[in-house]
Design an enzyme around this catalytic site. Structure first.
Site, PDB file in Angstrom:
ATOM      1  N   SER A 119     -39.035  37.574  -0.216  1.00  0.00           N
ATOM      2  CA  SER A 119     -39.523  36.633   0.785  1.00  0.00           C
ATOM      3  C   SER A 119     -40.590  37.244   1.668  1.00  0.00           C
ATOM      4  O   SER A 119     -40.540  38.406   2.007  1.00  0.00           O
ATOM      5  CB  SER A 119     -38.353  36.176   1.670  1.00  0.00           C
ATOM      6  N   GLU A 252     -53.049  39.962  18.902  1.00  0.00           N
ATOM      7  CA  GLU A 252     -52.268  38.770  18.562  1.00  0.00           C
ATOM      8  C   GLU A 252     -52.566  37.600  19.512  1.00  0.00           C
ATOM      9  O   GLU A 252     -52.574  36.443  19.127  1.00  0.00           O
ATOM     10  CB  GLU A 252     -50.773  39.091  18.625  1.00  0.00           C
ATOM     11  N   HIS A 376     -55.003  37.424  15.653  1.00  0.00           N
ATOM     12  CA  HIS A 376     -53.807  36.873  15.016  1.00  0.00           C
ATOM     13  C   HIS A 376     -54.215  36.223  13.696  1.00  0.00           C
ATOM     14  O   HIS A 376     -55.191  35.486  13.635  1.00  0.00           O
ATOM     15  CB  HIS A 376     -53.180  35.837  15.958  1.00  0.00           C
TER      16      HIS A 376
END
Length: 481
Positions: A119, A252, A376
């Site tokens: 994942s 970010e 980001h």
């Protein structure tokens, strides 16, 4: 795409459909066009977008870079967003977390039909690590620029009141007196586009909070995705541990800060009401007396005590968003993990993406080509093609193409072996090496215009100490607010 309104971009409109629960499954072929006969590990990517936007179109998330390795199968999923995916009344009438349950259903589909499974994602992946419903559906995780315990995922204190507020802005008659069952009945009658648009009227300023509908703490039961506060689960470590890789990019905070910096109306209003709005933008939950003590410390730390933002201090404006929403929860999550996990069995690998190439998602967030460093989502530039935003491919032989090769090999190596083999030697991340944080792999630009890969333990501990004063990341019971 699932019906949504992407408030991260200028002049957003409602797009998508309620009929949206689809998967894209990609399998590599040989140069001769043949399907590989051997079984391949599977990577699932859960798309970005703060639980209110995003999709799996190849215009934004093209699979070519992963497919060219010939080493993995790639699955991308869609899930319900905004109020469709995350509205809750705090009881069984509308327990919430439907978007996470959509993701879980997609993971179950993969588990049933494809034997090997890995994942990749962000907040959602971390949530699946914590949820008992997702146990056994994956055995490794990559968490990019997100955390289940970030402020933008703090559970809504009164979900029924939030559902009632949505009913009120939709002018549902007598909404203030309806019970949860009746509220949900009335909301289901509303046209989907109207329902999405109504969220705009529930914001306290501009498009904030970005993540209006978020994780709900459901009544305990066999179908509950999350029945405890994620902070409690992370701090106690009472969840299924798996090997995982997690990291951040340098700036970010560009995801929200640059939009404000380039909107003259919002910027003026923010500066006029700086001390009123900024604590709300930072999702600081404190009494008036506590805020009177804490907020001046924050202003001194980021803005030299001043109450305004301009192009001269844009970096510190980005920093406050970066630290509050990404770096501080990242630090606390990793520190907690090293205190209780069996690191030999379930190691954790950290990275920082500080490489700036020709393309940056800050163009999308800010609506300009101004330089905002490593933004980001900029790590995604080297994992997926995004022809709707950037040219489909990096120039052959370019430094950016080499960065793409490094990132794709890093991710696929972890998916295949549980170790990011492309990295330089990084000491094991464990309790006694956490000084002030574990060594992490850093990808950056070298002074001669190439790629620099090295290890570092640099971290803004002064920022961590500042945000620690809020005492949010403590072990709590499910009955605490």
């Amino acid at each position: 795409m699932c019906i949504q309104k992407n408030v991260l971009i200028p002049t957003p409109i409602v797009v998508g459909s309620e009929d949206c629960l689809y998967l894209n499954v990609y399998r590599p072929r040989t140069e001769e066009g043949l399907i590989y006969e051997e079984k391949l590990p599977v990577m699932i990517f859960i798309h970005y977008g703060g639980l209110f936007t995003g999709g799996i179109t190849t215009l934004l998330l093209g699979p070519e870079y992963f497919m060219e390795t010939g080493s993995v199968i790639l699955v991308l999923m869609q899930y319900r967003l905004g109020s469709f995916g995350f509205l809750s009344t705090g009881d069984s009438e509308c327990p919430g977390n439907f978007g996470f349950k959509d993701q879980r259903m997609a993971m179950k589909w993969v588990k049933d039909y494809i034997e090997n499974f890995d994942s990749a994602g962000a907040l959602s992946v971390h949530m699946h690590m914590l949820s008992p419903l997702s146990k056994g559906l994956f055995h490794r995780a990559i968490v990019q620029s997100g955390s289940a315990i970030a402020p933008y995922n703090f559970p809504v204190s009164d979900p029924l009141e939030q559902a009632r507020e949505q009913a009120k802005v939709l002018k549902v008659p007598n909404a203030e007196n309806l019970n949860s069952s009746k509220i949900i009945e009335e909301l289901r009658k509303v046209d989907a586009i109207t329902l999405v648009e109504s969220s705009d009227k529930m914001k306290f300023w501009s498009v904030d909070p970005l993540v209006l509908f978020r994780t709900a703490i459901e009544p305990a039961g066999p179908t509950a995705f999350m029945s405890e506060n994620p902070i409690d689960i992370v701090m106690r470590g009472n969840y299924k541990h798996v090997p995982w890789m997690t990291g951040v990019v340098t700036n970010e905070g560009t995801v929200r800060a640059t939009t404000i910096l380039n909107n003259s109306t919002d910027l003026k209003d923010l500066n006029d009401r700086f001390d009123e709005l900024m604590p709300k933008l930072m999702e600081i939950n404190a009494t008036k007396e506590e805020l009177a003590v804490f907020w001046p410390k924050v202003k001194n730390f980021y803005f030299d005590g001043k109450s305004y933002v301009s192009n001269s201090n844009w970096q510190r404006f980005v920093d406050i968003f970066s630290h509050r929403s990404f770096y501080h929860p990242f630090y606390r999550t990793v520190k907690a993990y090293t205190s209780y996990a069996d690191i030999k069995k379930n190691p954790i690998y950290l990275y920082k993406f500080a490489y700036r190439g020709n393309y940056s998602y800050s163009v999308l967030f800010s609506g300009t080509t101004k330089y905002y460093g490593v933004s980001h989502c900029d790590d995604l530039v080297y994992l997926f093609t995004s022809p709707a935003i950037f040219p489909a491919r990096h120039s052959e032989g370019s430094v950016d193409e080499k960065m793409k090769d490094i990132m794709v090999r890093t991710f696929t190596a972890f998916a295949i072996s549980g170790r990011p083999k492309e990295w330089t030697a990084v000491p094991t991340c464990q309790k006694y090496t956490f000084k002030p944080i574990c060594h992490y792999q850093q990808f950056s630009n070298s002074s001669d215009g190439k790629i620099q890969i090295d290890t570092s333990q640099d971290f803004d501990m002064a920022a961590v100490k500042l945000w620690d004063e809020l005492k949010e990341y403590k072990v709590r019971t499910r009955y605490d607010t």
